[in-house]
Design a protein around this motif. Structure first.
Motif, PDB file in Angstrom:
ATOM      1  N   THR A  34      13.135  54.123  34.368  1.00  0.00           N
ATOM      2  CA  THR A  34      13.380  53.518  33.047  1.00  0.00           C
ATOM      3  C   THR A  34      14.597  52.860  33.005  1.00  0.00           C
ATOM      4  N   LEU A  35      15.615  53.129  33.921  1.00  0.00           N
ATOM      5  CA  LEU A  35      16.741  52.152  34.012  1.00  0.00           C
ATOM      6  C   LEU A  35      16.488  50.851  34.450  1.00  0.00           C
ATOM      7  N   GLY A  36      15.604  50.744  35.428  1.00  0.00           N
ATOM      8  CA  GLY A  36      15.013  49.585  35.846  1.00  0.00           C
ATOM      9  C   GLY A  36      14.231  48.655  34.816  1.00  0.00           C
ATOM     10  N   MET A  37      13.383  49.289  34.068  1.00  0.00           N
ATOM     11  CA  MET A  37      12.634  48.854  33.086  1.00  0.00           C
ATOM     12  C   MET A  37      13.732  48.218  32.017  1.00  0.00           C
ATOM     13  N   LEU A  38      14.323  48.884  31.794  1.00  0.00           N
ATOM     14  CA  LEU A  38      15.706  48.404  30.703  1.00  0.00           C
ATOM     15  C   LEU A  38      16.274  47.087  31.266  1.00  0.00           C
ATOM     16  N   GLY A  39      16.789  47.174  32.548  1.00  0.00           N
ATOM     17  CA  GLY A  39      17.272  46.134  33.150  1.00  0.00           C
ATOM     18  C   GLY A  39      16.443  44.851  33.195  1.00  0.00           C
ATOM     19  N   GLU A  40      15.158  45.019  33.345  1.00  0.00           N
ATOM     20  CA  GLU A  40      14.169  43.817  33.448  1.00  0.00           C
ATOM     21  C   GLU A  40      14.038  43.253  31.936  1.00  0.00           C
ATOM     22  N   TYR A  41      13.978  44.334  30.870  1.00  0.00           N
ATOM     23  CA  TYR A  41      13.808  43.807  29.508  1.00  0.00           C
ATOM     24  C   TYR A  41      15.285  43.021  29.258  1.00  0.00           C
ATOM     25  N   VAL A  42      16.434  43.380  29.606  1.00  0.00           N
ATOM     26  CA  VAL A  42      17.568  42.902  29.014  1.00  0.00           C
ATOM     27  C   VAL A  42      17.616  41.300  29.772  1.00  0.00           C
TER      28      VAL A  42
END
Length: 229
Positions: A110-118
Motif C-alpha cells: 500500500t505504501l508503494g502504491m501511495l508513493g507511485e500515486y504521489v
C-alpha cells in the motif's frame, strides 16, 4: 446473503477500478480500516514513507443544547426544561469539536502504491495542503459503489436490521475489522483493533466479533466437547 465483504472481493474491486486514484482509495479503506472522511482528509504530509506510518486526523463535531434559563442540558425533543420546568423556546446551542489523531502502520504494498500515486502528481492542492484525493464524500461513495458493481459483488445485509445495502466505503472498514477479528479475537487483539479503528467505546469494536461468526462458532463448538449422558 452476507454481512461483509471478503478480502478476495476487495481485490476484485481494485481490479475493477479504472484509475490509480480509485484503486488507492479502495486499498486505503480496506488496508487501514479508516473512515472515508479520514481517507479523504489524508494529506501527503501525513505519510511517513521512511517509517511506513500514516497519521489519521479525525474531527468530530457534536451539538449540545441547553436551557437559556438555568443552563440545564436538553435533548432535541424537550418541550419543557426537566430542571426548572420552563418552556423551551429557543435553546442555546453550543457546537463542540473533538479533534483526535492516531498513527497507523501501513503495509509495504500500500505504501508503494501511495508513493507511485504521489510521483505521478495525483494529490490535489487545497487550502495549502496536498490532499491525496481531493474529492468529496459523495464522490468517494460513488467510486466504491461503482467498483463493487463492476466486480459483480452482491449486496450486503445488515445483521441487526435485516436491511439490504450496496457496498459502500464503510463496508471496507468493516471488512478490515472482521479480518482482524478472525486473525485474533482475544481481549488484547480486540483492544488493539479498538485503538486502530479509533473507537471511543470498546462495545463498538466488540460487535465485529459477532459479525465475523467467531462468537457463535466458539459457543457451538463448546456444545459438542462432551457427549451428554
Amino acid at each position: 446473503m452476507k454481512a461483509y465483504v471478503e478480502p478476495h472481493e476487495v481485490t476484485l474491486m481494485e481490479k475493477a477500478a479504472t484509475n490509480l486514484r480509485d484503486r488507492l482509495l479502495i486499498r486505503l479503506l480496506f488496508h487501514l480500516g479508516c473512515r472515508v472522511s479520514e481517507a479523504l482528509a489524508l494529506a501527503v504530509e501525513d505519510i511517513d514513507f521512511n517509517h511506513g506510518t500514516i497519521i489519521i486526523q479525525h474531527l468530530k463535531a457534536s451539538l449540545k443544547l441547553s436551557c437559556t434559563g438555568c443552563g440545564q442540558r436538553l435533548g432535541r425533543s424537550h418541550a419543557f426544561c426537566p430542571k426548572c420546568g420552563g418552556k423551551v423556546g429557543k435553546a442555546q446551542a453550543e457546537q463542540q469539536e473533538h479533534h483526535r489523531q492516531r498513527v497507523l502502520p501501513v503495509d509495504s504494498d500500500t505504501l508503494g502504491m501511495l508513493g507511485e500515486y504521489v510521483r505521478r502528481g495525483g494529490p490535489v492542492l487545497r487550502d495549502g495542503k496536498k490532499l491525496i484525493f481531493g474529492i468529496n464524500r459523495h464522490r468517494g461513495w460513488q467510486i466504491i459503489k461503482g467498483c463493487a458493481e463492476r466486480a459483480n459483488l452482491p449486496k450486503l445485509v445488515n445483521p441487526e436490521t435485516g436491511k439490504i445495502h450496496n457496498v459502500g466505503p464503510h463496508k471496507l472498514r468493516d471488512a478490515f475489522a472482521v479480518r482482524a477479528v478472525k486473525m485474533d479475537d482475544s481481549g488484547d487483539g480486540l483492544r488493539l483493533l479498538q485503538q486502530h479503528l479509533g473507537h471511543a467505546s470498546f462495545n463498538t469494536t466488540a460487535k465485529y466479533r459477532k459479525v465475523s461468526g467467531e462468537e457463535h462458532k466458539e459457543w457451538y463448538q463448546k456444545l459438542w466437547e462432551k457427549e451428554i449422558a
